[in-house]
Design a protein around this motif. Sequence first.
Motif, PDB file in Angstrom:
ATOM      1  N   ASN A  49      11.645   8.409  -9.414  1.00 47.67           N
ATOM      2  CA  ASN A  49      10.512   8.858 -10.220  1.00 47.67           C
ATOM      3  C   ASN A  49      10.811   8.749 -11.712  1.00 47.67           C
ATOM      4  N   ILE A  53       8.947   5.099 -11.825  1.00 49.60           N
ATOM      5  CA  ILE A  53       7.538   5.469 -11.798  1.00 49.60           C
ATOM      6  C   ILE A  53       7.089   6.012 -13.158  1.00 49.60           C
ATOM      7  N   GLU A  54       7.892   6.907 -13.738  1.00 48.08           N
ATOM      8  CA  GLU A  54       7.512   7.473 -15.040  1.00 48.08           C
ATOM      9  C   GLU A  54       7.725   6.488 -16.180  1.00 48.08           C
ATOM     10  N   LEU A  94       5.717   2.710 -14.757  1.00 50.08           N
ATOM     11  CA  LEU A  94       4.331   2.814 -14.300  1.00 50.08           C
ATOM     12  C   LEU A  94       3.545   3.873 -15.055  1.00 50.08           C
ATOM     13  N   ASN A  95       4.250   4.714 -15.813  1.00 44.27           N
ATOM     14  CA  ASN A  95       3.610   5.802 -16.569  1.00 44.27           C
ATOM     15  C   ASN A  95       2.804   6.716 -15.661  1.00 44.27           C
ATOM     16  N   ARG A  96       3.362   7.006 -14.501  1.00 43.17           N
ATOM     17  CA  ARG A  96       2.721   7.915 -13.551  1.00 43.17           C
ATOM     18  C   ARG A  96       3.770   8.890 -13.030  1.00 43.17           C
ATOM     19  N   ASP A  97       3.351   9.717 -12.067  1.00 43.57           N
ATOM     20  CA  ASP A  97       4.250  10.688 -11.447  1.00 43.57           C
ATOM     21  C   ASP A  97       4.178  10.528  -9.937  1.00 43.57           C
ATOM     22  N   ASP A 105       1.871  13.047  -8.055  1.00 44.27           N
ATOM     23  CA  ASP A 105       0.450  12.737  -8.285  1.00 44.27           C
ATOM     24  C   ASP A 105       0.013  11.533  -7.457  1.00 44.27           C
ATOM     25  N   ASP A 106       0.867  10.526  -7.370  1.00 42.29           N
ATOM     26  CA  ASP A 106       0.524   9.338  -6.581  1.00 42.29           C
ATOM     27  C   ASP A 106       0.384   9.678  -5.103  1.00 42.29           C
ATOM     28  N   LYS A 113      -2.700  11.709  -4.442  1.00 40.06           N
ATOM     29  CA  LYS A 113      -3.872  10.830  -4.516  1.00 40.06           C
ATOM     30  C   LYS A 113      -4.062  10.067  -3.208  1.00 40.06           C
TER      31      LYS A 113
END
Length: 333
Positions: free
Chosen positions: A211, A215-216, A219-222, A225-226, A229
């Motif tokens: 992560n 991912i962080e 992809l600038n996400r968490d 959260d993915d 979703k």
Amino acid sequence: MEAAMEDDVKDDHNHNYCGSGSSKVQMSDLTTVPPPACPAAVSGGEPKSRQGRLWSGGSVGSRFMDSDTGSESSEVSEADLTLTAAANTEGKLCLGSSSKFLLNAMAVEDYRKNHWPNLEEAIDRLLFQNPSDHTSVSYAQIYGYIYKCVCQQHSELLYSDLTSKITDRLLLVSSQLQCCPAENLIENFNVALTQYTASLECIVPVFIYLNKFYIESKLNRDLKDDLMKLFADLVAERHLSTLMPLLIEAHSMPFHVQPSTMASVVKGLYSLRPEWAQLAPELFSGFIPQIYPPAVESELPDYADHDRKLQMELFMNGFPRGDQSRKRASEDS
């Protein structure tokens, strides 16, 4: 006489000449070993004063001359010269496209055989396990596998496998909910959401290295959260049209469904998609604060009327209003 002496001293100051007979070889006649095919700066190895030189016009297997002593070295093969040149290239390994492809293929094969099967087994144990089950999982070992995968640049492959694995399981859960009776949908949905949320509490921390560094950062996400979703897209949204009327009906009949189950499902739906609260504001306002806009003084009589109706409904459904004998005398007037 002077010409003869001039011939004798035509060797350089290091006396680099052939040791046999009177035939001398000037420095201009000596050539250095050709550089290796790989373009890299030559450093390390022996000092330049000790590097071998070839006879002019000689073959690869010719004799070397030592620039300090003038003595001949032993014959070497073409393979030896290639290894010697490669040793002087800063320790860098020069690989062609075919060699790099082979190494990449071997690395992916190692990931498929030794890393992912162990991670897949652990994910299977953590996903949707019963709360009463005590699953034995070595989190340190799982973290070790993930750390190696990230360090070996398999982050993208690992993330793809993880999401694909969880997607398959969520599709199975969705199909099971599709087959259950309507009167059991709220309870079964609550079980699926609770188990999934609990499993993420174990999966996300152990994948923290993936992560943080993929991912962080890329992809600038968490990760959490993915994965939440995925549940919203594959499970909740597919059953929302059936689930929402059942929740509204259960909310209108107090204790038709366990209050804890109602609270868990409504709060879970709101955490997945806050905009779903607009589909049934009255339902969500009973469990989520600030669904409605702030109260204003002009609407206080409406709120009081709503509370009286709610108390009357509870009384009509067999819920007493409580012991009124302990009320203070001033409250009776």
